[in-house]
Design an enzyme around this catalytic site. Structure first.
Site, short mmCIF file in Angstrom:
data_model
loop_
_atom_site.label_atom_id
_atom_site.label_comp_id
_atom_site.label_asym_id
_atom_site.label_seq_id
_atom_site.Cartn_x
_atom_site.Cartn_y
_atom_site.Cartn_z
N LEU A 140 45.84 59.39 63.69
CA LEU A 140 46.77 59.33 62.57
C LEU A 140 45.99 58.80 61.38
CD1 LEU A 140 49.95 57.63 64.12
CD2 LEU A 140 49.60 60.07 63.71
N ASP A 141 46.32 59.26 60.17
CA ASP A 141 45.72 58.69 58.96
C ASP A 141 45.99 57.20 58.94
OD1 ASP A 141 45.07 61.24 58.21
OD2 ASP A 141 46.64 61.42 56.68
N ALA A 142 45.10 56.46 58.26
CA ALA A 142 45.28 55.01 58.16
C ALA A 142 46.62 54.67 57.50
CB ALA A 142 44.12 54.40 57.37
#
Length: 310
Positions: A140-142
């Site tokens: 997942l993106d940060a």
């Protein structure tokens, strides 16, 4: 922090037509994963222009690379505040990831990671995969919150990697997008690749990789809509890119055209995107398991303000 190592050289004739990540692997002895991460971080320039990992090289071009420093004493794993474990057994651990946490370390990222947080908490994870992303089978993106599964056993790593590749994993997201998608329920089928002018972004490009996103509007407000999203493919920034291409960027996603005034009014400081549901066949016995997550406070607060205004 040890400084990175700057290297410059002409592209050898033998690497004519090679991908950037392949060339870095041959030139500097990096793993393919490490080479790809360097390119993704914008650390590779050819004739002064940033290049992506899949770009092809021309012999004689001037290559510049910021290599990571040589390994020294490994940094101690750091606990991740706000990351909760929602399931743990001999094969997998499922976490609910907070904002500001990357799945794993990469060049240029100095913040907390899921891998580091699990190590600090005493969890043993699979040794499969590259050193910095052991046990990681998806990301997942940060700035995206929600559910991630990490492999603890080698069998789990192999089976889950295959499941994500074969698209047998059920991933459900909720996103708050600007305006009202028309139709309110539908499918976005548009290829994605790196943005032709901004290498750190992605875009709908005719020559890109096939990308399919299904969505369904759950609630409509004056200036935004809450949509449920299911991915048929898993491209980098796929949800963000597809809704931006529809002219309905995610609230708070300034990199993809969101209105900063709406985000400020709702108290949103990052893209409003949450991985709500994660289902897959358990590696131990093949039975279907499914996990759900609730909104973190910042996203719940923004939704509450919209409902109060309605």
């Amino acid at each position: 922090m040890t400084a990175s190592l700057h290297r410059e050289l002409p592209v050898p004739d033998g690497l004519e037509g090679s991908r950037v990540d392949q060339a870095l692997t041959r030139l500097f002895g990096l793993t393919r994963t490490a080479a790809a991460d360097l390119a993704d971080a914008g650390s590779v320039l050819v004739d002064g222009r940033v290049k992506g990992k899949g770009d092809r090289l021309v012999a004689g071009s001037w290559l510049e690379v910021e290599l990571p420093p040589p390994p020294g004493e490994a940094a101690a794993p750091q606990p991740v505040v706000g990351m909760t474990v929602v399931h743990d057994d001999d094969d997998i651990v499922v976490v609910d990831k907070p904002v500001g946490v990357a799945a794993h370390g990469s060049p240029g990222w100095e913040g907390p990671t899921v891998v580091g947080g699990l190590a600090a908490a005493g969890y043993r994870i699979s040794t499969s995969g590259a050193e910095e992303r052991r046990g990681i089978v998806h990301r997942l993106d940060a700035a995206t919150t929600g559910l991630m599964v990490v492999a603890k056993s080698e069998r789990a790593y192999t089976l889950l990697k295959a499941a994500f590749k074969e698209r047998t994993v059920d991933k459900g997201y909720h996103a708050l997008v600007q305006g009202h998608p028309d139709p309110s329920r539908g499918t976005i089928d548009a290829p994605i690749d790196r943005h032709p002018k901004h290498d750190w972004r992605f875009a709908v490009v005719s020559t890109g990789r096939p990308s399919v996103t299904h969505y369904d509007t759950q609630e409509a407000f004056a200036a935004a809509s809450l949509v449920s999203v299911k991915l048929e493919t898993g491209r980098t920034h796929q949800i963000r890119v597809h809704f931006s291409a529809m002219r309905h960027p995610l609230v708070g996603d300034m990199a993809y055209g969101a209105d900063p005034t709406l985000a400020a009014r709702l108290g949103v400081s990052r893209q409003w995107l949450h991985a709500m549901r994660l289902g897959f066949a358990h590696p131990a016995d093949g039975r279907w398991v499914e996990f759900t997550s609730t909104y973190p406070d910042d996203l719940a607060g923004a939704l509450g303000r919209l409902r109060d205004e309605a």
